[in-house]
Design a protein around this motif. Structure first.
Motif, PDB file in Angstrom:
ATOM      1  N   ASP A 121      14.784 -34.252 -20.761  1.00  0.00           N
ATOM      2  CA  ASP A 121      15.784 -35.287 -21.030  1.00  0.00           C
ATOM      3  C   ASP A 121      15.840 -36.387 -19.969  1.00  0.00           C
ATOM      4  OD1 ASP A 121      16.603 -34.160 -23.457  1.00  0.00           O
ATOM      5  OD2 ASP A 121      18.109 -32.907 -22.465  1.00  0.00           O
ATOM      6  N   PHE A 122      15.512 -36.088 -18.719  1.00  0.00           N
ATOM      7  CA  PHE A 122      15.534 -37.114 -17.681  1.00  0.00           C
ATOM      8  C   PHE A 122      14.169 -37.279 -17.015  1.00  0.00           C
ATOM      9  CE2 PHE A 122      16.508 -33.138 -15.736  1.00  0.00           C
ATOM     10  CZ  PHE A 122      15.960 -33.173 -14.468  1.00  0.00           C
ATOM     11  N   ILE A 123      13.277 -36.310 -17.237  1.00  0.00           N
ATOM     12  CA  ILE A 123      11.882 -36.372 -16.800  1.00  0.00           C
ATOM     13  C   ILE A 123      11.017 -35.716 -17.875  1.00  0.00           C
ATOM     14  CG2 ILE A 123      12.290 -36.379 -14.289  1.00  0.00           C
ATOM     15  CD1 ILE A 123      11.710 -33.349 -14.312  1.00  0.00           C
ATOM     16  N   GLN A 124       9.729 -36.033 -17.856  1.00  0.00           N
ATOM     17  CA  GLN A 124       8.759 -35.338 -18.699  1.00  0.00           C
ATOM     18  C   GLN A 124       7.659 -34.817 -17.780  1.00  0.00           C
ATOM     19  OE1 GLN A 124       7.576 -36.971 -22.456  1.00  0.00           O
ATOM     20  NE2 GLN A 124       9.491 -38.138 -22.637  1.00  0.00           N
ATOM     21  N   SER A 125       7.273 -33.552 -17.990  1.00  0.00           N
ATOM     22  CA  SER A 125       6.436 -32.865 -17.018  1.00  0.00           C
ATOM     23  C   SER A 125       5.364 -32.003 -17.644  1.00  0.00           C
ATOM     24  CB  SER A 125       7.313 -31.940 -16.155  1.00  0.00           C
ATOM     25  OG  SER A 125       8.386 -32.619 -15.568  1.00  0.00           O
ATOM     26  N   ILE A 126       4.310 -31.771 -16.845  1.00  0.00           N
ATOM     27  CA  ILE A 126       3.324 -30.737 -17.130  1.00  0.00           C
ATOM     28  C   ILE A 126       3.330 -29.765 -15.946  1.00  0.00           C
ATOM     29  CG2 ILE A 126       1.845 -32.144 -18.617  1.00  0.00           C
ATOM     30  CD1 ILE A 126      -0.049 -32.477 -16.140  1.00  0.00           C
ATOM     31  N   TYR A 127       2.856 -28.542 -16.202  1.00  0.00           N
ATOM     32  CA  TYR A 127       2.847 -27.500 -15.176  1.00  0.00           C
ATOM     33  C   TYR A 127       1.498 -26.790 -15.164  1.00  0.00           C
ATOM     34  CZ  TYR A 127       7.883 -28.149 -15.467  1.00  0.00           C
ATOM     35  OH  TYR A 127       9.139 -28.696 -15.470  1.00  0.00           O
ATOM     36  N   ASN A 132      -4.515 -21.528  -5.194  1.00  0.00           N
ATOM     37  CA  ASN A 132      -3.795 -20.618  -4.311  1.00  0.00           C
ATOM     38  C   ASN A 132      -2.604 -19.947  -4.983  1.00  0.00           C
ATOM     39  OD1 ASN A 132      -5.395 -21.479  -1.946  1.00  0.00           O
ATOM     40  ND2 ASN A 132      -4.416 -23.427  -2.417  1.00  0.00           N
ATOM     41  N   GLY A 133      -2.415 -20.211  -6.275  1.00  0.00           N
ATOM     42  CA  GLY A 133      -1.275 -19.646  -6.985  1.00  0.00           C
ATOM     43  C   GLY A 133      -0.005 -20.464  -6.864  1.00  0.00           C
ATOM     44  N   LEU A 134      -0.078 -21.661  -6.269  1.00  0.00           N
ATOM     45  CA  LEU A 134       1.092 -22.540  -6.160  1.00  0.00           C
ATOM     46  C   LEU A 134       1.251 -23.276  -7.481  1.00  0.00           C
ATOM     47  CD1 LEU A 134       3.357 -23.988  -4.606  1.00  0.00           C
ATOM     48  CD2 LEU A 134       1.613 -25.579  -3.744  1.00  0.00           C
ATOM     49  N   ARG A 135       2.434 -23.145  -8.074  1.00  0.00           N
ATOM     50  CA  ARG A 135       2.699 -23.857  -9.323  1.00  0.00           C
ATOM     51  C   ARG A 135       3.018 -25.308  -9.001  1.00  0.00           C
ATOM     52  NH1 ARG A 135       7.148 -23.580 -14.023  1.00  0.00           N
ATOM     53  NH2 ARG A 135       5.721 -23.636 -15.773  1.00  0.00           N
ATOM     54  N   LEU A 136       2.371 -26.207  -9.732  1.00  0.00           N
ATOM     55  CA  LEU A 136       2.586 -27.633  -9.551  1.00  0.00           C
ATOM     56  C   LEU A 136       3.156 -28.232 -10.824  1.00  0.00           C
ATOM     57  CD1 LEU A 136      -0.787 -28.433  -7.816  1.00  0.00           C
ATOM     58  CD2 LEU A 136       1.443 -28.427  -6.747  1.00  0.00           C
ATOM     59  N   GLU A 137       3.927 -29.280 -10.625  1.00  0.00           N
ATOM     60  CA  GLU A 137       4.488 -30.048 -11.728  1.00  0.00           C
ATOM     61  C   GLU A 137       4.104 -31.501 -11.501  1.00  0.00           C
ATOM     62  OE1 GLU A 137       8.949 -31.265 -13.454  1.00  0.00           O
ATOM     63  OE2 GLU A 137       8.751 -29.797 -11.839  1.00  0.00           O
ATOM     64  N   VAL A 138       3.569 -32.139 -12.530  1.00  0.00           N
ATOM     65  CA  VAL A 138       3.363 -33.585 -12.509  1.00  0.00           C
ATOM     66  C   VAL A 138       4.388 -34.135 -13.482  1.00  0.00           C
ATOM     67  CG1 VAL A 138       1.803 -35.487 -13.023  1.00  0.00           C
ATOM     68  CG2 VAL A 138       0.921 -33.432 -11.900  1.00  0.00           C
ATOM     69  N   THR A 139       5.206 -35.062 -12.996  1.00  0.00           N
ATOM     70  CA  THR A 139       6.341 -35.530 -13.782  1.00  0.00           C
ATOM     71  C   THR A 139       6.488 -37.037 -13.696  1.00  0.00           C
ATOM     72  OG1 THR A 139       8.683 -35.064 -14.224  1.00  0.00           O
ATOM     73  CG2 THR A 139       8.068 -35.307 -11.914  1.00  0.00           C
ATOM     74  N   THR A 140       7.256 -37.573 -14.632  1.00  0.00           N
ATOM     75  CA  THR A 140       7.664 -38.972 -14.572  1.00  0.00           C
ATOM     76  C   THR A 140       9.118 -39.060 -15.011  1.00  0.00           C
ATOM     77  OG1 THR A 140       7.055 -41.246 -15.118  1.00  0.00           O
ATOM     78  CG2 THR A 140       6.961 -39.635 -16.924  1.00  0.00           C
ATOM     79  N   ARG A 141       9.820 -40.005 -14.441  1.00  0.00           N
ATOM     80  CA  ARG A 141      11.239 -40.182 -14.768  1.00  0.00           C
ATOM     81  C   ARG A 141      11.377 -40.921 -16.100  1.00  0.00           C
ATOM     82  NH1 ARG A 141      14.292 -40.987  -9.126  1.00  0.00           N
ATOM     83  NH2 ARG A 141      12.751 -39.918  -7.845  1.00  0.00           N
ATOM     84  N   THR A 142      12.266 -40.393 -16.941  1.00  0.00           N
ATOM     85  CA  THR A 142      12.499 -41.013 -18.250  1.00  0.00           C
ATOM     86  C   THR A 142      13.988 -41.126 -18.559  1.00  0.00           C
ATOM     87  OG1 THR A 142      12.309 -38.851 -19.329  1.00  0.00           O
ATOM     88  CG2 THR A 142      10.296 -40.184 -19.206  1.00  0.00           C
ATOM     89  N   GLU A 143      14.836 -40.963 -17.543  1.00  0.00           N
ATOM     90  CA  GLU A 143      16.280 -40.942 -17.798  1.00  0.00           C
ATOM     91  C   GLU A 143      16.788 -42.294 -18.276  1.00  0.00           C
ATOM     92  OE1 GLU A 143      16.218 -42.335 -13.472  1.00  0.00           O
ATOM     93  OE2 GLU A 143      15.172 -40.748 -14.522  1.00  0.00           O
ATOM     94  N   GLN A 144      17.798 -42.211 -19.099  1.00  0.00           N
ATOM     95  CA  GLN A 144      18.480 -43.414 -19.563  1.00  0.00           C
ATOM     96  C   GLN A 144      19.392 -43.920 -18.444  1.00  0.00           C
ATOM     97  OE1 GLN A 144      17.856 -44.904 -22.607  1.00  0.00           O
ATOM     98  NE2 GLN A 144      16.220 -43.384 -22.557  1.00  0.00           N
ATOM     99  N   PRO A 145      19.733 -45.206 -18.452  1.00  0.00           N
ATOM    100  CA  PRO A 145      20.632 -45.738 -17.424  1.00  0.00           C
ATOM    101  C   PRO A 145      21.941 -44.948 -17.372  1.00  0.00           C
ATOM    102  CG  PRO A 145      19.669 -47.523 -18.711  1.00  0.00           C
ATOM    103  CD  PRO A 145      19.274 -46.230 -19.388  1.00  0.00           C
ATOM    104  N   GLY A 146      22.370 -44.629 -16.168  1.00  0.00           N
ATOM    105  CA  GLY A 146      23.638 -43.938 -15.954  1.00  0.00           C
ATOM    106  C   GLY A 146      23.536 -42.427 -15.899  1.00  0.00           C
ATOM    107  N   VAL A 147      22.420 -41.838 -16.309  1.00  0.00           N
ATOM    108  CA  VAL A 147      22.294 -40.374 -16.344  1.00  0.00           C
ATOM    109  C   VAL A 147      22.376 -39.783 -14.940  1.00  0.00           C
ATOM    110  CG1 VAL A 147      20.676 -38.483 -16.834  1.00  0.00           C
ATOM    111  CG2 VAL A 147      21.078 -40.258 -18.533  1.00  0.00           C
ATOM    112  N   ILE A 148      21.660 -40.340 -14.002  1.00  0.00           N
ATOM    113  CA  ILE A 148      21.656 -39.803 -12.639  1.00  0.00           C
ATOM    114  C   ILE A 148      23.022 -39.993 -11.986  1.00  0.00           C
ATOM    115  CG2 ILE A 148      20.599 -40.022 -10.344  1.00  0.00           C
ATOM    116  CD1 ILE A 148      18.837 -38.658 -12.542  1.00  0.00           C
ATOM    117  N   GLU A 149      23.651 -41.125 -12.224  1.00  0.00           N
ATOM    118  CA  GLU A 149      24.980 -41.364 -11.652  1.00  0.00           C
ATOM    119  C   GLU A 149      25.994 -40.353 -12.199  1.00  0.00           C
ATOM    120  OE1 GLU A 149      22.446 -44.818 -11.247  1.00  0.00           O
ATOM    121  OE2 GLU A 149      22.981 -43.664 -13.014  1.00  0.00           O
ATOM    122  N   GLU A 150      25.920 -40.059 -13.497  1.00  0.00           N
ATOM    123  CA  GLU A 150      26.826 -39.068 -14.103  1.00  0.00           C
ATOM    124  C   GLU A 150      26.543 -37.671 -13.544  1.00  0.00           C
ATOM    125  OE1 GLU A 150      29.757 -37.246 -16.524  1.00  0.00           O
ATOM    126  OE2 GLU A 150      29.491 -39.251 -15.708  1.00  0.00           O
TER     127      GLU A 150
END
Length: 176
Positions: A121-127, A132-150
């Motif tokens: 809903d606020f980011i879209q990601s792959i995993y 070495n067994g470290l889980r990684l996430e590649v993401t991008t921000r997709t939030e609508q205006p005001g979501v982070i402030e709320e």
């Protein structure tokens, strides 16, 4: 809290690796993060422990680093026995959903198992996992205006509600 020095950002996150060259090839050749520092020592400066190790740093475009310790043992880092493998991970950000999908295609072409595209809903990601067994996430921000402030406005109330829920749940489990 205004008298505290400001934390300006991430300098580096460090993780053990089984093999320095295998890790370099994954992060530099596959993910495109340049190797910018490699140090080797026989003694740990912070503890004084006699232990040969190598420490390497890969730079991200914002100037922060992901770093690895090769402990000269060729051993895979062990996962936490009480934590699901999806919990501990390191997320990196790219500019667009198309960039996330391009990274997914690149990884899959190299035989890496990739989960997602997951819409949070606020980011879209792959995993995926590194060698070495470290889980990684590649993401991008997709939030609508005001979501982070709320989210910021309600975060303290939400953690208080979570703490009450957790206390109830743990109490019920102890009584069972």
């Amino acid at each position: 809290m205004s008298d505290l020095p400001p934390i300006k950002g991430l300098y580096h996150f460090s993780f053990p690796c089984r093999d320095a060259e295998e890790t370099r090839a994954f992060y530099e050749d596959l993910l495109g993060l340049p190797l910018v520092n490699f140090m080797q020592a026989d003694k740990v400066p912070s503890t004084g422990e006699e232990k040969p190790y190598a420490h390497m740093f890969f730079e991200m475009r914002d100037g922060s680093y992901i770093a690895f310790f090769d402990l000269c043992e060729n051993a895979m880092p062990q996962p936490s026995p009480n934590t699901p493998d999806w919990v501990m991970h390191f997320a990196v950000e790219v500019p667009t959903v198309d960039d996330v999908l391009a990274m997914k295609a690149r990884l899959q072409a190299k035989g890496i198992d990739v989960k997602g595209l997951v819409d949070h809903d606020f980011i879209q990601s792959i995993y995926f996992f590194d060698p070495n067994g470290l889980r990684l996430e590649v993401t991008t921000r997709t939030e609508q205006p005001g979501v982070i402030e709320e989210a910021r406005r309600t975060a303290h109330d939400q953690i208080a509600a979570w703490s009450r829920f957790k206390e109830k749940r743990l109490g019920a489990a102890a009584r069972a």
